[in-house]
Design a protein around this motif. Structure first.
Motif, short mmCIF file in Angstrom:
data_model
loop_
_atom_site.label_atom_id
_atom_site.label_comp_id
_atom_site.label_asym_id
_atom_site.label_seq_id
_atom_site.Cartn_x
_atom_site.Cartn_y
_atom_site.Cartn_z
N GLY A 181 -7.76 -25.02 -86.58
CA GLY A 181 -6.41 -24.97 -87.07
C GLY A 181 -6.30 -26.76 -86.82
N LYS A 182 -6.96 -27.82 -86.04
CA LYS A 182 -7.22 -29.07 -86.32
C LYS A 182 -6.71 -29.39 -87.31
CE LYS A 182 -8.30 -30.49 -81.15
NZ LYS A 182 -9.15 -31.11 -80.62
N LYS A 206 -6.18 -28.34 -90.65
CA LYS A 206 -5.88 -27.45 -91.34
C LYS A 206 -4.51 -28.77 -91.15
CE LYS A 206 -1.87 -24.22 -93.09
NZ LYS A 206 -0.49 -24.28 -91.70
N LYS A 207 -4.30 -28.86 -90.27
CA LYS A 207 -3.43 -30.01 -89.89
C LYS A 207 -4.11 -31.30 -90.34
CE LYS A 207 0.33 -28.26 -87.66
NZ LYS A 207 1.07 -27.77 -88.42
#
Lengths: 209, 357
Positions: free
Chosen positions: B6-7, B9-10
């Protein structure tokens, strides 16, 4: 120092990611959350992130760097408060110079992963997973560390994590919360987990969603 | 630690957004350095402020400039960040800020708070101040020694109490610059601040810029850095409003965990600054070299400068650095913060690779 819903959410997500303490334990431990007006909080978050933070993301109405149900809450408040042009500089997602239900619908679709961009509807179907649980009651007093303690029953059997989803721990808490009424009964719950969540996955239900 | 996928991706989203910003910069924060004069002489001061002579613009010149900004950019979503030196040393401070308020600008200030009492706090509110960040750099003796101002701590704490007592500001923050000398005081400082009704506590490390370059023994060791970030994360895990600042890429371990956003240096894309003499630059912490002066508000229309210059700040620093080129994190870090880049050696002065990640 002031604790707000925002700081408490940060605590819960960090702790849960480390499989330490779920939110209800924090509450049971007596950590006080200051009652705050989200719209006021949003304003100062906006201003402070203006000073110290990075640029906003479209749809990130509370400027916490993720688009999630908390932004939806602000959108609803804006519409309830009359919407219109007053909020349009931030809340107007369809560029019609107004803040209304159409913006809320777009934001909702984005949060649910139904669209990747605000004008781009994609065909990805939500992932269907089946979760089998044995029901039990949650003790009102929880340990300071580790998973919650149950009076009876067994653990959740299968909880596939979504691609960018939350830690499994969140899901197990959700499953547990849905079955607290009836003791010693085995049920099957179908859970819909949508793809494309951010770092933290879907918001936890104990904040009202 | 939070979900790495997730990190990443962000962070990829942030990198793409940064490219967009280079093409279409959006002015959001305008720093006004009202003076270089200061009643303290901090060892870490990025602008080497203190008992110095300072060219200063008049209230009329500021009013004309801000009127121009309003005409060209509007006031919505713009934040004036008032800084110095100590802004309150200016006898015409309230004239300048009343004009800004009447024009419709939101504004906040960084201050040492030594000149703030109940009546000043009220005046600050009356002329529109929304937020304030006050520096407390250690326990009393350490703070006073670090800022070379006997009695500075007591005055600052009284100033903060006046701001809190008024209860009208949207955010009252304390900022602490962590050095090798005061890092052992973080827990005691937390105990003190926790008793106060502060909105947040910003904990940042000393950077090798400005006057701090003369005091290398104040810089943090690798162990100090880890200790500081662990301290911040631990407090945030308890729901405390403790945050790191905007500087520096922190790697997968700490990105997004010690602050509410991902690293992105927005100097020159969201941030512009007006120096005390009217010179235009990106961020006041960036080394003050002639090539970084983009214009002067007394001669140039800011909009023209913002739209046609600032090229130096709208580029990826890591593109020209051999060390960065070979780094797996370069796509997220981009050479780290502009203000700590060494423009002689063409390399970052602060890099957390092999320290945090």
């Amino acid at each position: 120092m002031k604790k707000t819903k925002k700081t408490m959410l940060t605590a819960v997500t960090l702790l849960s990611a480390m499989n330490l303490v779920p939110a209800n334990v924090l509450n049971a431990a007596g950590i006080e959350v200051e009652e705050d007006d989200s719209s006021v909080e949003s304003e100062f978050v906006n201003e402070m992130s203006g000073v110290y933070g990075p640029p906003p993301i479209v749809g990130d109405l509370n400027y916490d760097r993720s688009v999630d149900a908390f932004d939806m809450q602000l959108m609803r408040k804006a519409i309830v408060n009359g919407g219109g042009k007053k909020y349009a500089h931030v809340y107007d997602l369809n560029d019609d110079n107004n803040t209304d239900m159409s913006d809320a619908v777009i934001l909702q679709k984005y949060i649910l992963g139904m669209i990747n961009e605000y004008d781009d509807i994609i065909t990805t179907s939500p992932i269907q997973t089946t979760v089998t649980t044995t029901t039990r009651e949650i003790l009102t007093t929880q340990p300071a560390y580790g998973p919650p303690v149950y009076t009876t029953g067994t653990e959740v059997t299968t909880i596939p994590a979504p691609l960018y989803g939350p830690p499994e721990y969140f899901s197990s808490l959700e499953a547990a919360k849905t079955t607290t009424e009836v003791d010693e009964t085995t049920t099957t719950t179908t859970t819909t987990i949508y793809p494309s969540y951010g770092v933290y996955g879907p918001p936890p239900t104990y904040f009202g969603y | 630690m939070l979900n790495i996928m997730g990190k990443k991706k962000k962070l990829r989203e942030v990198a793409n957004y940064r490219e967009e910003l280079f093409k279409n910069p959006q002015l959001r924060q305008l720093f006004l350095e009202l003076t270089l004069r200061c009643n303290e002489k901090c060892l870490h001061c990025g602008s080497s402020c203190g008992d110095v002579k300072s060219e200063e613009l008049s209230p009329e010149q500021y009013k004309a400039f801000l009127t121009q900004i309003k005409e060209d950019f509007g006031t919505q979503d713009k934040m004036l960040c008032i800084t110095g030196g100590e802004p309150l040393l200016r006898s015409d401070f309230f004239d300048i800020m009343s004009s800004a308020n009447e024009l419709g600008f939101n504004w906040g200030m960084t201050s040492n708070a030594t000149l703030i009492d109940d009546s000043v706090a009220k005046e600050l509110y009356n002329c529109g101040m929304k937020t304030i960040s006050v520096s407390i750099d250690g326990l009393e003796d350490t703070h006073d020694a670090f800022r070379r101002t006997p009695g500075g701590y007591k005055k600052a704490m009284n100033g903060i109490e006046s701001l809190i007592k008024l209860g009208k500001f949207k955010h009252v923050q304390v900022t602490t610059v962590v050095t090798h000398k005061n890092i052992g005081q973080l827990d005691e400082l937390f105990s003190i601040f926790n008793e106060m009704d502060l909105d947040s506590w910003r904990v940042i490390n000393i950077d090798p810029i400005g006057r701090a370059k003369q005091y290398p023994d104040l810089l943090l060791t690798n162990e100090d850095y880890v200790k500081m970030f662990e301290f911040i994360r631990t407090k945030r895990m308890m729901g405390e409003p403790v945050t790191y600042g905007c500087s520096h890429y922190l790697g997968m371990e700490y990105e997004r965990e010690v602050r509410d956003w991902y690293f992105l240096c927005t100097a020159g894309t969201y941030i512009a600054s007006i120096m005390a003499n009217g010179d235009i630059t990106a961020c006041l912490d960036i080394e003050r070299r002639p090539e970084f002066i983009q214009g002067n508000i007394l001669k140039d229309r800011f909009k023209d400068v913002w739209e046609n210059k600032f090229k130096e700040f709208r580029r990826d620093l890591s593109d020209t650095c051999e060390k960065c080129k070979n780094c797996s994190e370069a796509n997220f870090c981009h050479g780290d913060a502009f203000h700590t880049w060494d423009f002689d050696a063409n390399t970052p002065q602060v890099c957390f690779k092999d320290i945090l990640f």
